[in-house]
Design an enzyme around this catalytic site. Sequence first.
Site, PDB file in Angstrom:
ATOM      1  N   ARG A  53      22.665  35.111   9.625  1.00 10.10           N
ATOM      2  CA  ARG A  53      23.524  35.122  10.802  1.00 10.10           C
ATOM      3  C   ARG A  53      23.111  34.059  11.820  1.00 10.10           C
ATOM      4  NH1 ARG A  53      26.195  40.162  11.573  1.00 10.10           N
ATOM      5  NH2 ARG A  53      26.040  39.970  13.823  1.00 10.10           N
ATOM      6  N   ASN A  69      22.650  43.197  20.416  1.00 13.86           N
ATOM      7  CA  ASN A  69      23.435  42.003  20.075  1.00 13.86           C
ATOM      8  C   ASN A  69      24.627  41.990  21.014  1.00 13.86           C
ATOM      9  OD1 ASN A  69      24.910  39.931  18.915  1.00 13.86           O
ATOM     10  ND2 ASN A  69      25.668  41.199  17.219  1.00 13.86           N
ATOM     11  N   GLY A  70      24.858  40.864  21.697  1.00 16.71           N
ATOM     12  CA  GLY A  70      25.993  40.777  22.617  1.00 16.71           C
ATOM     13  C   GLY A  70      25.544  40.179  23.937  1.00 16.71           C
ATOM     14  N   GLU A  79      38.083  19.687   7.363  1.00 18.83           N
ATOM     15  CA  GLU A  79      37.113  20.629   6.815  1.00 18.83           C
ATOM     16  C   GLU A  79      35.941  19.896   6.151  1.00 18.83           C
ATOM     17  OE1 GLU A  79      36.362  23.483   7.238  1.00 18.83           O
ATOM     18  OE2 GLU A  79      35.273  24.204   5.503  1.00 18.83           O
ATOM     19  N   LYS A 127      32.022  20.234   7.255  1.00 10.68           N
ATOM     20  CA  LYS A 127      30.984  20.644   6.294  1.00 10.68           C
ATOM     21  C   LYS A 127      29.799  19.696   6.367  1.00 10.68           C
ATOM     22  CE  LYS A 127      31.648  23.760   5.461  1.00 10.68           C
ATOM     23  NZ  LYS A 127      32.635  24.693   5.828  1.00 10.68           N
ATOM     24  N   GLU A 130      27.870  19.942   9.838  1.00  9.78           N
ATOM     25  CA  GLU A 130      27.108  21.149  10.159  1.00  9.78           C
ATOM     26  C   GLU A 130      25.851  21.323   9.328  1.00  9.78           C
ATOM     27  OE1 GLU A 130      29.132  24.957   9.717  1.00  9.78           O
ATOM     28  OE2 GLU A 130      30.244  24.240   7.997  1.00  9.78           O
ATOM     29  N   HIS A 133      45.276   2.845  15.550  1.00  2.37           N
ATOM     30  CA  HIS A 133      45.444   3.088  16.987  1.00  2.37           C
ATOM     31  C   HIS A 133      44.103   3.180  17.714  1.00  2.37           C
ATOM     32  CE1 HIS A 133      49.714   3.497  16.475  1.00  2.37           C
ATOM     33  NE2 HIS A 133      49.488   4.318  15.459  1.00  2.37           N
ATOM     34  N   LYS A 137      26.028  32.262  11.644  1.00  2.00           N
ATOM     35  CA  LYS A 137      27.103  32.577  10.707  1.00  2.00           C
ATOM     36  C   LYS A 137      28.262  33.241  11.423  1.00  2.00           C
ATOM     37  CE  LYS A 137      29.091  33.140   6.694  1.00  2.00           C
ATOM     38  NZ  LYS A 137      29.811  31.935   6.211  1.00  2.00           N
TER      39      LYS A 137
END
Length: 605
Positions: A27, A101-102, A478, A482, A485, A501, A600
């Site tokens: 995570r 968590n939060g 995408e 990838k 990151e 342009h 995550k």
Amino acid sequence: MCGIIGFTGASQAAPVLLSGLKRLEYRGYDSAGIAVQCEGEIRMLKATGKVDTLIERYGQDRQMNGVCGIGHTRWATHGAPSDINAHPHMSMDGLFAIVHNGIIENYAQIRKELIDEGVKFLSETDTEVIVQLLMKYYDGNFQNTVLKTLSRLEGSYAVGIMCRDFPGVLYAAREASPLIIGLGAGENFFASDITALVSHTKNVIDLDDGEVAEIRSDSISIFDHAGRPVEKTERHITWDVAAAEKNGYEHFMLKEIMEQPNALKATIDPRVRDGRIVLDDLDLDMSCYDRIMITACGSAYHAGCVGRSVIETLCRIPVETELASELRYRDFVMDEKNLVIVVSQSGETADTIAALRECRSRGATVLAIVNVVGSSIAKLADHVIYTWAGPEIAVATTKGYTTQVAVLTMFAIWAADRLGRIEPEEYSEMVSALMKIPERAQRTLDLNARVRKLAKKYHDRKSLFFIGRNLDYSSCLEGSLKLKEISYIHSEAYAAGELKHGTIALIEPGRLVVALCCCERLFDKTVSNIQQVKARGAKVLAVALESNRRIFSEADDVLLVPSTHRLLVPIVEIIPLQLFAYFVAGFNGCDIDKPKNLAKSVTVE
Ligand code: AGP
């Protein structure tokens, strides 16, 4: 994002907590800690950095004998990553320990109030105010103290609480942060998600916002903030430990890339019967909507960009896409004639949840495309279609993304049929191409060795471009994300026609341009752009359909992907880009599954 776990049973708590924290690592976190009830007191162990450091400290110390405890992986929000700021946090009198968590939005005000009353804070976290409030309100009754404390909090939380006076008892509460209860034999758990618990139990209860649980080794009671009991149903998880483990792969990301044929099959096959798309339980009257809005974050947003083209092409309804983090703060126009499609792998992304709520408050109907069953987004939406991708552990999504695109495409075919806007031949052609997609994905994976070679050749580039048009452009977005990151290499996705342009000014000898040319209708147009960048010295790595050999005379390197229906191309063409990002990151020595600064599941804003 932070992960929490709690255990009460007959065996030693610390090893259970530590192995659960290992599984929550995906995570994203920067420190970790555990607290265990031992011999009439609460003992804590914390470490900045990896869970392995915490495990090492536990190995050296081993003073944590006890059968009830809580654990946490922290992703810093208030206060830098440090041993002091790591959770659990303990009340000044050592009576309570908490993991959270939060984000507690009114923490500054509560902190000031408590400091004025003489409380000494150790950490800079928002969390510590909760545990000091527990101390303030303690009246000998654990439940009353918890409820009174929760009534003071504004913001989001999944909390796990322990009290020295109540051996073997845990409290857990949820408000806008994921939390499940795990049911074992003579032992019970709570955790942020099932991956932490799956080696112990597959039976869970999903806690909802506003619910509090009292967890003992032999009982679970759930109630609301007024203390009224709440009836809950148990859910049985179907996937096993192996699904949450690497199965011999070096990284979860590679395992998940390789799982795509199966994940696509699991997502598509059960929804096709006798050549028809069957979306059971999707009770939507498509004629009620004059506009569709797709909103999501990150890769899920890119899947939405593919979805926009496919739905608009087949259904002839205007479709817009907007980043959830933007939409939520915009004074946008929306009403009950709008269908909003919310896309999320985790189902817990804070910005996506906020955008969903804004859309619903304006009267729109919300359809969620989600991977995690029972997640917040699945619960908040009017309708849900699940991607059956199985657990996705690597921070960089792969099978989550391709299954989202598959579901959006199935929805588009289904909706076009309901609206009477798709010819029977095209319907059959698309369904049969869809059924073959798992096999096409499998064949695309054969590019593995070739992509690895190209990654070796180009891994030292400092900056590169992805160019393409229409659906190819969505895949560029995408592919570029990838690479960024996990390899930390700067890259930009550009609509190929936009180069002239401005961006073409950055093309210089040796610059790598990845050109996606799978959109046959626009092949010649993209080839013109390839020629423009080559004329300025760029190296071009092209991805094209295997039916299109003309590309060899245009590019320096070519990756050919299997041909499929034009609207399904994004599912296959992204696979070499996932592999490219994976191998480049590997050659650059990056921590592929847990890239720096990323989580995550982005459960805070
Ligand atoms: C993708 O690789 C990312 N890590 C990220 O962009 C992700 O897609 C985004 O945070 C949305 O997550 P969700 O699908 O769980 O809502």
